[in-house]
Design an enzyme around this catalytic site. Structure first.
Site, PDB file in Angstrom:
ATOM      1  N   SER A 118      34.387  46.052  40.522  1.00  0.00           N
ATOM      2  CA  SER A 118      33.704  45.176  39.585  1.00  0.00           C
ATOM      3  C   SER A 118      32.553  45.878  38.879  1.00  0.00           C
ATOM      4  CB  SER A 118      33.180  43.933  40.320  1.00  0.00           C
ATOM      5  OG  SER A 118      32.440  44.294  41.459  1.00  0.00           O
ATOM      6  N   HIS A 139      40.237  44.892  36.776  1.00  0.00           N
ATOM      7  CA  HIS A 139      39.263  43.995  37.391  1.00  0.00           C
ATOM      8  C   HIS A 139      39.760  42.556  37.259  1.00  0.00           C
ATOM      9  CE1 HIS A 139      34.951  42.175  37.392  1.00  0.00           C
ATOM     10  NE2 HIS A 139      35.533  42.075  38.569  1.00  0.00           N
ATOM     11  N   GLU A 151      40.070  42.397  33.319  1.00  0.00           N
ATOM     12  CA  GLU A 151      39.257  43.367  32.591  1.00  0.00           C
ATOM     13  C   GLU A 151      39.883  44.741  32.830  1.00  0.00           C
ATOM     14  OE1 GLU A 151      34.442  43.606  31.864  1.00  0.00           O
ATOM     15  OE2 GLU A 151      35.179  43.389  33.910  1.00  0.00           O
ATOM     16  N   ASN A 189      30.410  41.822  34.502  1.00  0.00           N
ATOM     17  CA  ASN A 189      29.267  41.835  35.404  1.00  0.00           C
ATOM     18  C   ASN A 189      27.990  42.353  34.757  1.00  0.00           C
ATOM     19  OD1 ASN A 189      30.105  40.665  37.901  1.00  0.00           O
ATOM     20  ND2 ASN A 189      31.546  42.360  38.072  1.00  0.00           N
TER      21      ASN A 189
END
Length: 296
Positions: A118, A139, A151, A189
């Site tokens: 992540s 991800h 992702e 993130n």
């Protein structure tokens, strides 16, 4: 591309295995011991039952999904025939580097090596292999069978061909892939963790309580879950690890983790996984209440 190997059978790993298997892929699920693998299969079966009760799959699809998953404790054997290997181990750089170094020697030359990291650099992960063009980030979001986003992170050496294959594969899983470049935190993130960190600071500075902060974000910003509850679900240790990656990667103090988060993780309060974080899960997630230490 029909044979998939998944490294790690925790929350993300079993969700990734579940999703690939549900869409007809043969999945080798790999972990260090049989107990972890047994728990993963039990979790997958439970989640399939939930899908069955909602009418999104049939009994036959449930049976076939479970048949498509084979457990392995030997990584070398588990990845030998894989076309794609997805690493979903703990968010720890040294561990991931060791895994990818081993995968590079165990996997067939044409295999693509993907990480579900992540926040950790795909370029750095690829640097311990001899196939940087075939290393990429995938991800997935939690819970994997439900969430639509993948992702897709391109490392410095990731080839156009590898990226195209992974983008197409993601769509075959009924996901929406979004291609991003390899910088700390990627997109999801880099945006999410500062928000969660600021929510923790808001609590730390006694601006408002846990439920008040989450209510403001749910009702005022239309978030389905408040940031403190979301942090509990992600895992406070994972949030801390990602913030440290952002802070180290950018050298910007705005990413420095809140002292309250550091103390909670140090004390072992990691959220849902430990039974207590900002909420107390002693009686289950549905009955979670604000942890006593935050009560007014």
């Amino acid at each position: 591309m029909k044979n998939i190997a998944v490294i790690g059978s925790g929350t993300m790993g079993n969700g990734i295995a579940h999703t690939f298997a549900q869409f007809g892929y043969q999945v080798n699920l790999i972990d260090v011991n049989n107990e972890a693998l047994d728990r993963a299969i039990a979790t997958i079966a439970k989640n399939l039952d939930r899908q069955l009760s909602k009418g999104t799959i049939t009994e036959t699809e449930k049976t076939n999904t479970l048949k498509n998953i084979i457990n392995f404790t030997d990584m070398k054997a588990g990845v030998a025939d894989a076309d794609l290997i997805v690493e979903a181990a703990t968010e720890n750089l040294d561990l991931k580097l060791k895994i990818f170094k081993d995968l590079d020697s165990f996997a067939k030359p044409a295999a693509i090596l993907a990480s579900n990291t992540s926040s950790i650099s795909i370029t750095k992960i690829a640097s311990v292999t001899n196939r940087g063009d075939k290393v990429i980030g995938m991800h997935f979001m939690n819970p994997v069978p439900v969430m639509k986003l993948v992702e897709v992170i391109r490392g410095y050496a990731t080839s156009n061909e590898t990226t195209a294959i992974v983008m197409e594969l993601s769509t075959k899983l009924a996901k929406t892939p979004v291609e991003v470049n390899d910088y700390p935190g990627f997109v999801a993130n880099r945006i999410l963790m500062p928000m969660i960190n600021e929510a923790i600071y808001t609590l730390y500075e006694n601006v408002a309580g846990v439920s008040e902060i989450d209510t403001v974000m749910k009702l005022g910003m239309a978030h389905p879950m408040g940031p403190l509850q979301l942090a509990d679900f992600i895992g406070l240790d994972v949030c801390l690890a990602i913030l440290n990656v952002l802070h180290d990667g950018f050298g910007n103090p705005k990413y420095a983790p809140c002292p309250l988060l550091v103390n909670m993780v140090t004390a072992g309060n990691k959220g849902v996984k430990s039974g207590e974080g900002f909420y107390n899960y002693a009686n289950g997630i549905k009955d979670a209440v604000v942890a006593n230490k935050f009560s007014k």
